[in-house]
Design a protein around this motif. Structure first.
Motif, PDB file in Angstrom:
ATOM      1  N   ILE A 237      -2.550  -7.997   2.141  1.00 50.67           N
ATOM      2  CA  ILE A 237      -1.281  -7.260   2.051  1.00 50.67           C
ATOM      3  C   ILE A 237      -0.797  -7.052   0.611  1.00 50.67           C
ATOM      4  O   ILE A 237      -0.428  -5.932   0.257  1.00 50.67           O
ATOM      5  N   PRO A 238      -0.817  -8.101  -0.259  1.00 52.56           N
ATOM      6  CA  PRO A 238      -0.364  -7.849  -1.632  1.00 52.56           C
ATOM      7  C   PRO A 238      -1.152  -6.760  -2.340  1.00 52.56           C
ATOM      8  O   PRO A 238      -0.568  -5.947  -3.078  1.00 52.56           O
ATOM      9  N   VAL A 239      -2.454  -6.715  -2.104  1.00 54.86           N
ATOM     10  CA  VAL A 239      -3.269  -5.691  -2.760  1.00 54.86           C
ATOM     11  C   VAL A 239      -2.830  -4.300  -2.340  1.00 54.86           C
ATOM     12  O   VAL A 239      -2.606  -3.412  -3.171  1.00 54.86           O
TER      13      VAL A 239
ATOM     14  N   TRP B  42       0.110   0.834  -3.263  1.00 51.76           N
ATOM     15  CA  TRP B  42       1.138   1.809  -2.900  1.00 51.76           C
ATOM     16  C   TRP B  42       2.161   1.962  -4.011  1.00 51.76           C
ATOM     17  O   TRP B  42       2.516   3.085  -4.400  1.00 51.76           O
ATOM     18  N   LEU B  43       2.612   0.817  -4.507  1.00 49.84           N
ATOM     19  CA  LEU B  43       3.668   0.833  -5.521  1.00 49.84           C
ATOM     20  C   LEU B  43       3.174   1.503  -6.792  1.00 49.84           C
ATOM     21  O   LEU B  43       3.816   2.405  -7.336  1.00 49.84           O
ATOM     22  N   PHE B  44       1.997   1.065  -7.267  1.00 47.54           N
ATOM     23  CA  PHE B  44       1.521   1.574  -8.557  1.00 47.54           C
ATOM     24  C   PHE B  44       1.156   3.052  -8.475  1.00 47.54           C
ATOM     25  O   PHE B  44       1.592   3.859  -9.306  1.00 47.54           O
TER      26      PHE B  44
ATOM     27  N   VAL C 150     -12.348  -4.944  -4.202  1.00 51.87           N
ATOM     28  CA  VAL C 150     -11.508  -5.631  -3.226  1.00 51.87           C
ATOM     29  C   VAL C 150     -12.241  -5.763  -1.893  1.00 51.87           C
ATOM     30  O   VAL C 150     -12.238  -6.820  -1.272  1.00 51.87           O
ATOM     31  N   GLY C 151     -12.910  -4.673  -1.482  1.00 52.02           N
ATOM     32  CA  GLY C 151     -13.671  -4.722  -0.239  1.00 52.02           C
ATOM     33  C   GLY C 151     -14.690  -5.840  -0.239  1.00 52.02           C
ATOM     34  O   GLY C 151     -14.792  -6.608   0.724  1.00 52.02           O
ATOM     35  N   HIS C 152     -15.430  -5.977  -1.353  1.00 49.97           N
ATOM     36  CA  HIS C 152     -16.468  -6.993  -1.397  1.00 49.97           C
ATOM     37  C   HIS C 152     -15.878  -8.391  -1.474  1.00 49.97           C
ATOM     38  O   HIS C 152     -16.315  -9.295  -0.771  1.00 49.97           O
ATOM     39  N   VAL C 153     -14.865  -8.569  -2.330  1.00 51.68           N
ATOM     40  CA  VAL C 153     -14.311  -9.912  -2.532  1.00 51.68           C
ATOM     41  C   VAL C 153     -13.703 -10.438  -1.239  1.00 51.68           C
ATOM     42  O   VAL C 153     -13.964 -11.574  -0.826  1.00 51.68           O
ATOM     43  N   TYR C 154     -12.930  -9.582  -0.551  1.00 50.69           N
ATOM     44  CA  TYR C 154     -12.264 -10.080   0.646  1.00 50.69           C
ATOM     45  C   TYR C 154     -13.241 -10.274   1.798  1.00 50.69           C
ATOM     46  O   TYR C 154     -13.080 -11.188   2.597  1.00 50.69           O
TER      47      TYR C 154
ATOM     48  N   THR D 239      -8.203   1.992   1.536  1.00 49.43           N
ATOM     49  CA  THR D 239      -8.675   0.690   1.065  1.00 49.43           C
ATOM     50  C   THR D 239      -8.571  -0.341   2.172  1.00 49.43           C
ATOM     51  O   THR D 239      -9.495  -1.123   2.420  1.00 49.43           O
ATOM     52  N   LEU D 240      -7.425  -0.302   2.861  1.00 47.50           N
ATOM     53  CA  LEU D 240      -7.202  -1.251   3.943  1.00 47.50           C
ATOM     54  C   LEU D 240      -8.241  -1.091   5.044  1.00 47.50           C
ATOM     55  O   LEU D 240      -8.858  -2.072   5.494  1.00 47.50           O
TER      56      LEU D 240
END
Lengths: 84, 234
Positions: free
Chosen positions: B71-73, B78-80, B113-117, B201-202
């Motif tokens: 969620i933070p990612v 979204w914010l940035f 992010v996909g790989h790390v998570y 991304t999600l």
């Protein structure tokens, strides 16, 4: 006309053709997507939130094909690799 | 100066510092400092927590996998990206996402992010997704992953670039007040594109997180949302 001028000419014409044909198909597809989404919302107004959300994502997907064509046209016009 | 193409501000040896770098770094600093400062104020913080819970709900209802650590990612994206898209409406700065370098960097972050998570969720077993359904398809899976990342970068770049370009051309041709409706349209585009970047991304990350656990559950609609299989929407 020398070779460079021919390349510019062909690039400009191709950029126009790319954007033209590259926007026809996504426009038709987006129209169909909106049509179906409206039908679905009319049938099930409760699900309109989810339908709208999915519609936005799906339309962005469809639109990205038009965007690819635009990117190629921009490359041809402003960053042409064949022009010296 | 509202330039459509990235402007080189300084040249540090072989490295060119464009306005993209300056604006996006300033945005990051603004976001970090702003969030630290806003956390101090009790009332703002309460309001922010309500907003956060709304967004958290929006993320968790979208996919069936356990995406709580993600969620933070997603919210940061979204914010940035949203702020980066909208900052182009201000008179002096133009939005940094019109530069393909920034969107490519964001897409690479999404890939990482996909790989790390997926690794965090399943260990090395997450690599099994690449040889599904058959080891012969390994190159196609890799090409699919790369083209997905490329598409993510080019989509954001193309949308923001076309908005800026059309705006600049209309200003050139028609004058002062005519571009206002176009700017309103570009507000909508900017917000929707930021939303879509985060959602994609999600969806990609969630699919790689759950693919290793149960490869057969990929096609089933679980949460009622249509965006499930990553292959059908690349």
């Amino acid at each position: 006309m020398n070779a460079q001028e021919w390349i510019s000419l062909v690039s400009i014409v191709t950029a126009g053709v790319t954007v033209t044909f590259g926007s026809i198909a996504p426009a038709l597809a987006e129209g169909r997507a909106v049509e179906r989404a409206l039908e679905a919302i009319a049938r099930q107004p409760d699900a309109s939130d989810q339908i709208t959300r999915t519609l936005f994502v799906g339309m962005a997907m469809v639109e990205s094909t038009a965007i690819y064509c635009l990117v190629i046209a921009l490359v041809l016009l402003f960053a042409n690799p064949f022009l010296g | 100066m509202d330039d459509v193409f990235p402007v080189v501000l300084w040249q540090l040896g072989p490295v060119a510092i464009t306005d993209t770098v300056v604006v996006s770094l300033a945005l990051s600093v603004l976001l970090v400092v702003g969030s630290v400062l806003l956390r101090r104020l009790e009332r703002v913080r309460a309001a922010m927590e309500v907003v956060y819970e709304l967004l958290e709900d929006a993320v968790t209802t979208m996919v069936s996998a356990n995406v709580r650590p993600l969620i933070p990612v997603i919210l940061t994206q979204w914010l940035f990206i949203g702020l980066a898209n909208l900052i182009g409406l201000l008179p002096v700065v133009s939005s940094p996402t019109r530069d393909v370098s920034l969107t490519a960097a964001l897409a690479v972050v999404a890939l990482g992010v996909g790989h790390v998570y997926a690794f965090r969720a399943n260990g090395m077993a997450y690599l099994k997704r690449y040889i599904e359904p058959h080891p012969l398809l390994l190159p196609f899976n890799i090409i699919g992953e790369l083209s997905r990342t490329l598409a993510l970068a080019l989509r954001l770049f193309g949308n923001m670039m076309s908005a800026e370009l059309v705006g600049a051309i209309v200003v050139l041709l028609a004058g002062l007040l005519i571009p206002v409706p176009l700017m309103l349209l570009s507000v909508l585009t900017g917000v929707v594109q930021a939303y879509i970047f985060g959602v994609l991304t999600l969806v990609f990350t969630a699919s790689s997180m759950e693919a290793a656990v149960n490869p057969r559950s990929k096609g089933k609609a679980v949460g009622g949302e249509a965006v499930k299989s990553p292959d059908s929407i690349t």
